[in-house]
Design a protein around this motif. Sequence first.
Motif, short mmCIF file in Angstrom:
data_model
loop_
_atom_site.label_atom_id
_atom_site.label_comp_id
_atom_site.label_asym_id
_atom_site.label_seq_id
_atom_site.Cartn_x
_atom_site.Cartn_y
_atom_site.Cartn_z
N VAL A 197 104.51 55.73 34.74
CA VAL A 197 103.54 55.75 35.91
C VAL A 197 104.08 56.58 37.24
O VAL A 197 105.06 56.38 37.77
CB VAL A 197 103.42 54.40 36.44
CG1 VAL A 197 102.34 54.53 37.76
CG2 VAL A 197 103.05 53.22 35.56
N ALA B 122 100.63 57.83 33.35
CA ALA B 122 99.63 57.26 34.30
C ALA B 122 99.54 57.92 35.59
O ALA B 122 100.64 57.38 36.37
CB ALA B 122 99.58 55.68 34.21
N ALA C 66 99.38 49.72 38.74
CA ALA C 66 99.88 50.32 37.57
C ALA C 66 101.18 50.02 37.07
O ALA C 66 101.22 49.92 35.82
CB ALA C 66 99.47 51.83 37.77
N LYS C 67 102.11 50.24 38.13
CA LYS C 67 103.44 49.86 37.73
C LYS C 67 103.77 48.44 37.19
O LYS C 67 104.42 48.18 36.34
CB LYS C 67 104.26 50.26 38.78
CG LYS C 67 104.46 51.69 39.16
CD LYS C 67 105.30 52.07 40.35
CE LYS C 67 106.70 51.80 39.89
NZ LYS C 67 107.92 52.24 41.01
N ALA D 77 96.21 51.18 35.18
CA ALA D 77 96.91 51.61 34.02
C ALA D 77 96.59 50.72 32.62
O ALA D 77 97.04 50.60 31.87
CB ALA D 77 98.25 51.53 34.05
#
Length: 235
Positions: free
Chosen positions: A74, A48, A59-60, A31
């Motif tokens: 996300v 995302a 990403a998180k 992300a």
Amino acid sequence: MNELKLSKRLEEVVKSIPKGARIADIGSDHAYLPCYAYLQGYITEAIAGEVVEGPFQSAKDQVKKVDLENVIDVRKGNGLAVLEKGEVDCVTIAGMGGTLISTILEDGKEKLEGVTRLILQPNIGAINVRKWLLDNEWEIIDEKILEDEKRIYEIVVAERGEAKKPYGDELESGLLVGPVLRVEKNEAFVKKWTHELAHLKQIASRLSSSAQTEESKQKLARFQQEIKLIEEVLV
């Protein structure tokens, strides 16, 4: 928080995002792209999307790290399946093969309702992306080609419109090398297609001296046509 750095190719993808857009970054990995785009003032919010568990968690973590959980959502899912119609107006897909990007767009076509811009960065097979855009009435409004970490990347930017317009009378060469890129012919473009030309000539030479089955004759004719197109563009 503003120290987030992107690769040169992803920076160029971000530069093509309309200011104030709501984006979906498909195959977002860590992300980085949506985080950077928000921190640089390009976007107001983002989704995302990531299908693989590891990158999804990364990403998180990244979104949490830069404290953007209220603006970047996300989601785990395959391609455009992470979207609802009308949630975003711009979709970015970067760092995949052109065939996979085309498949993602085709499989999620109905989710593109309300999307006004696509920014696509295929690592290989950009011709497949251009063919999909042509078949689905997306007009290429800009293209970029650049070298980053000794690899050459293409970025294709499209909006709904007259899909054939950028190609003029040279559809075949435009699909292969890019209707915008072939006009600009920058250093990265010349480097890429000079290398590709040499590679195709090697293959054609091997094919022409080997046993001629019908299949190999067809392959040779296809390679010879590509060689002709590239030579004409590089003049």
